[in-house]
Design a protein around this motif. Structure first.
Motif, PDB file in Angstrom:
ATOM      1  N   VAL A  11     -64.300 115.688  24.413  1.00 12.49           N
ATOM      2  CA  VAL A  11     -63.472 114.760  24.019  1.00 12.49           C
ATOM      3  C   VAL A  11     -62.090 114.826  24.800  1.00 12.49           C
ATOM      4  O   VAL A  11     -61.781 115.840  25.057  1.00 12.49           O
ATOM      5  N   GLY A  51     -58.372 112.556  24.696  1.00 11.12           N
ATOM      6  CA  GLY A  51     -57.432 111.669  23.774  1.00 11.12           C
ATOM      7  C   GLY A  51     -56.078 111.702  24.097  1.00 11.12           C
ATOM      8  O   GLY A  51     -55.440 112.680  25.035  1.00 11.12           O
ATOM      9  N   ARG A  78     -59.232 108.124  21.417  1.00  9.07           N
ATOM     10  CA  ARG A  78     -60.130 109.137  21.322  1.00  9.07           C
ATOM     11  C   ARG A  78     -61.447 108.884  22.126  1.00  9.07           C
ATOM     12  O   ARG A  78     -62.231 107.987  21.566  1.00  9.07           O
ATOM     13  N   GLN A 135     -65.402 110.150  23.266  1.00  9.59           N
ATOM     14  CA  GLN A 135     -66.364 111.379  23.160  1.00  9.59           C
ATOM     15  C   GLN A 135     -67.734 110.869  24.025  1.00  9.59           C
ATOM     16  O   GLN A 135     -68.195 110.082  24.078  1.00  9.59           O
TER      17      GLN A 135
END
Length: 860
Positions: A444, A446, A479, A481
């Motif tokens: 991840v 962000g 974000r 992922q």
């Protein structure tokens, strides 16, 4: 001053009450947060009476210097000494200082779960972790990847319910605020701390602060560490976190503070592990000590997992258990407080953080559940009623028609054992078991921008005083992922377990071919796992607090509009073939990302994937000071949690409490509460097909009582008790939109009805320090919403000692779980909502056995 020379949170809460007739308001440090106004007393000489404390702690309010006894919310305050005495090994450990918070601190230092007032365990919803009054992350969840206490933290302040849902975002259940030390404008100060624990943790903390000019000062601190984690591990995870600030004090009494923070940290991670029931009690499987051992190890160091070429052009993504969870973060922040007059002031807070984490975690039993824990003999038996890998064996017969049987080949040693060698298979690792373990690689990255600006207006006439704060918040977060390379292997059940290839054998047990590639038996177990999320949030809020003598009434309201974007990676119609170099009979990568994205829930969003939702949170409370040592309060709050494009979930909180002090003998508070969590929604893997996600939606109703008291029969001895006793229930539960009447009235999963801690302490003479014990009791919980598997209650005993060798040198020692108690915090959440125990065996995640260690601190 030792923390046990005080009454702790209750005394700080009540100390100001005796001062009210002469001084309702006390001095505050300029620049304290509007959500948490507080001052911290200088350390008093050891042995000094708590009555001599001259500062009043106020949290969860917007008026300046409001004594905590007059607050109309459930508030907890923990000093630096309280934090040190808890000796937290993770951020989640610190949350145990807050009554009513249920903590599942069994994952390691990061990615732990915590919940509040009857909400089901397994998440971090409705609880906002803050640093100096600003959320670490807008959404709340995942904050413990990027934060851990160190010597730069001065105290912990927490408010449950009350104004929490108004004065912050996504924290309607509770706000846990970690307050940093402010720069020293008078003189140089510093501290060094060396910490070590029996499981291999080595850590060095440092802190420095000094004035640079008459109105300019700085501080700088942090820590470096290495640790294999609390369970046995051949790998050592290392890293650091540092932060610093430069503060200028205005001649008007305000301040401007510029600060920064950076972290690069690796940590171990633990998920479920296999247990057996022994006369109704959870126990270890032979050959695997559940209190210390770890499935992960050398075999999982680095594994190439086949994946779509749209994820990685070479068709592989590397799983690296040797790296654990690697978390990177950089943050810049600006805080401004400017008084415009005696009654009017303005403030501004802004912070920007970029972050990432690379999660490499093992999940034994995920998806397959108990069915994946079976004897090696059963694994190799080509019977659909027996073998957990029957589909693989069928493919093996098709690929190798001359094979006479199947066997296992240890990838580390190369040893081959055929299905006809039952004695050797049954002797494997002393238990004869194999299992399926999922390799979860989740990356991840962000960006999180947060701004909070406002103004405070305070006026007073006679016995009437009023404080009005209005402001606005803005958050812009995104974000990305990538969880694309989940796969599973077959491994044994022991510490530092080995991975096995499933091989086809001839009549002499010679290897004809391999059904697996480096032990991998499946790819794409949890879907293609590619997604993007973005939130742009605007809030307007107001909070007013008015005092009519001993009666205080306050109310607040916040309106939030969140424009959310969600794109999920599309799966190819036909799964992509594995690269030619990949062996085994599984010839495609499973669910295959095709390189494109589509809006999630497109029927509710525009073509651009955006959805705007808005909601109002509000609260009203009152407090009446009956005597300087006795107060009553009541509060109603209506809050919510944003969930990107998913529906906003809501919470109602009703509470009422009393706070009372009787000299030095007794001090404490009791709060009764009711919470209504509406439309709680989350996804879980379909146990029959882990690549598919199912949705559970339910209402939760909880009523209970919280107790937080200290009794001091003599000056040198005290007993501190904190506990919550509650009755949480599920209502209107649906799975994928279908009502499940059999769940009605069940206890939410991973939620105890009783949770309490008692801490006796002995104050050593002449300010030498203190000796303490702690007993934490966690009541029975259920592993699933169907209440099919009950995990028994348990109690953990810990002891510790703090010694003040000199004014500058302190030594501490503590030991956790000294009686080696087995305690389970969750079952196997990826097995579904109706779990079971199969042949006496099951998966769960539990606490570790005894650990001990300490620290040496030098202050200068």
């Amino acid at each position: 001053m030792s923390a046990f020379n005080r009454f702790g949170p209750r005394a700080l809460l009540l100390a100001g009450a005796t001062m009210l007739p002469t001084s309702l308001f006390a001095q505050t440090v300029p620049g304290d947060q509007p959500t948490t106004q507080a001052t911290t007393p200088d350390a008093a000489p050891s042995g000094e009476s708590n009555d001599d404390l001259q500062d009043i702690v106020v949290t969860g309010q917007t008026s300046r210097d409001r004594p905590l006894i007059s607050a109309s919310a459930d508030i907890t305050y923990a000093t630096r000494e309280d934090i040190d005495r808890r000796a937290p090994r993770s951020t989640a450990d610190m949350l145990e200082l807050v009554p009513g918070i249920f903590v599942e601190a069994t994952a390691g230092e990061a990615s732990n779960n915590y919940s509040v007032r009857g909400l089901q365990g397994g998440g971090q919803r409705f609880v906002q972790l803050e640093e100096d009054g600003m959320p670490i992350l807008y959404g709340g969840g995942g904050a413990d990847f990027f934060f851990q206490q160190d010597l730069t933290i001065d105290r912990l302040e927490a408010v449950k319910g009350g104004s929490s849902g108004v004065l912050t975002v996504n924290g309607a259940g509770a706000t846990i605020n970690f307050i940093s030390k402010r720069p020293n404008f008078k003189e140089f100060e510093g501290a060094m701390r060396l910490t070590g624990y029996s499981y291999g943790l080595k850590r060095a903390d440092f802190y420095y602060s000094a004035p640079l000019a008459e109105n300019l000062a700085f501080n700088f601190g942090g820590y470096v560490q290495s640790s294999p984690g609390v369970r046995k591990n051949p790998f050592d995870y290392a890293g650091y976190r540092i932060k610093g600030s430069l503060e200028y004090r205005l001649s008007s009494g305000g301040s401007v503070r510029l600060s920064g923070r950076r972290g690069d940290m690796e940590t171990a991670y633990y998920a479920s592990a296999p247990y057996r029931f022994d006369d109704g009690d959870p126990a270890s499987i032979p050959g695997f000590n559940i209190q210390r051992d770890n499935i992960g190890g050398d075999a999982f160091r680095s594994i190439q997992v086949p994946v779509s070429t749209a994820v990685d052009p070479d068709g592989f993504r590397q799983f690296r258990y040797k790296d654990g969870i690697r978390s990177l973060s950089n943050q810049a922040r600006l805080d401004i407080d400017v008084p415009l007059s005696d009654t009017l002031s303005v403030f501004g807070r802004g912070r920007y953080m970029d972050y990432s984490y690379d999660f490499n975690g093992l999940f034994p039993g995920s998806g397959t559940g108990n069915a994946g824990l079976a004897s090696a003999v059963n694994y190799l038996t080509p019977d659909p009623a027996v073998s957990p890998i029957i589909d693989l064996l069928r493919a093996g017969f098709a690929a190798y028609p001359t094979a006479q049987r199947f066997g296992i080949r240890n990838i580390r040693t190369g040893q081959v054992i055929g299905s006809n060698q039952t004695a050797a298979l049954n002797a494997l690792n002393g238990n004869g078991f194999l299992q399926r373990t999922t390799l979860n690689h989740d990356y991840v990255d962000g960006r999180d921008l947060g701004i909070n600006v406002g103004t405070r207006w305070e006026i007073g006439t006679g016995s009437i005083k009023n404080s009005l704060t209005v402001g606005g918040m803005y958050y812009n977060v995104r974000r990305n992922q990538d969880q694309s390379a989940t796969a599973s292997v077959v491994n044994d059940v022991r510490n530092n377990s080995d991975i096995y290839d499933i091989v086809a054998l001839d009549a002499g047990n010679g290897v004809v071919g391999s059904l697996t590639d480096s032990g991998l038996v499946s790819y794409g177990d949890w879907g293609n796992g590619i997604r993007q999320r973005k939130d742009e949030s605007y809030s307007l809020y107001a909070n007013d607090e008015i005092a009519f003598g001993d009666l205080r009434i306050d109310g607040g309201i916040r309106w939030e509009s969140d424009t959310a974007t969600a794109f999920d990676g599309n799966s190819a119609t036909v799964n992509q073939a594995v690269q030619p170099s990949v062996g085994g009979v599984v010839r495609n990568v499973g669910s295959t990302f095709n390189g494109t994205f589509s809006p999630t829930n497109a029927g509710r969003t525009g073509a651009d994937g955006k959805l705007t939702q808005d909601k109002i949170s509000w609260t009203v409370g009152a407090n009446y000071l009956i005597t300087p040592s006795f107060a009553v309060y009541a509060r109603y709050a209506d809050g919510f949690q944003t969930n990107n494009i998913d529906p906003i979930t809501t919470i109602e909180l009703y509470e009422a409490g009393v706070r009372y002090q009787y000299g030095r003998l007794f001090s404490g508070s009791v709060t009764v509460f009711r919470t209504n969590f509406n439309n709680q929604s989350y996804n879980f893997a379909n146990p029959a097909n882990p690549t598919q996600q199912q949705n559970i939606n339910a209402d939760l109703r909880t009523k209970g009582v919280e107790v937080d008291v200290v009794v001091r029969p003599v000056r040198w001895f005290s007993v501190d008790f904190q506990g919550v006793f509650q009755d949480p229930k599920l209502e209107n539960l649906q799975i994928d939109g279908a009502t499940q009447s059999g769940f009605e009235g069940n206890r939410p999963e991973r939620t105890p009805a009783r949770l309490w801690t008692v801490t006796p302490a002995i104050q050593l003479p002449n300010g030498l320090g203190d000796i303490y014990g702690r007993y934490k009791y966690v009541g029975k919980i259920f592993a699933d919403a169907g209440n099919g598997v009950a995990l028994p209650s348990y109690g953990v005993t810990s002891v510790g000692v703090n010694l003040n060798v000199t004014q500058q040198l302190q030594v501490s020692f503590n030991a956790e779980n000294i009686f080696d108690v087995v305690g389970l915090t969750e079952g196997n959440p990826r097995q579904g909502q109706t779990q079971a125990i199969t042949d006496g065996y099951f998966y769960a995640r539990g606490i570790v056995g005894p650990t001990y260690g300490g620290s040496v601190t030098f202050r200068f």
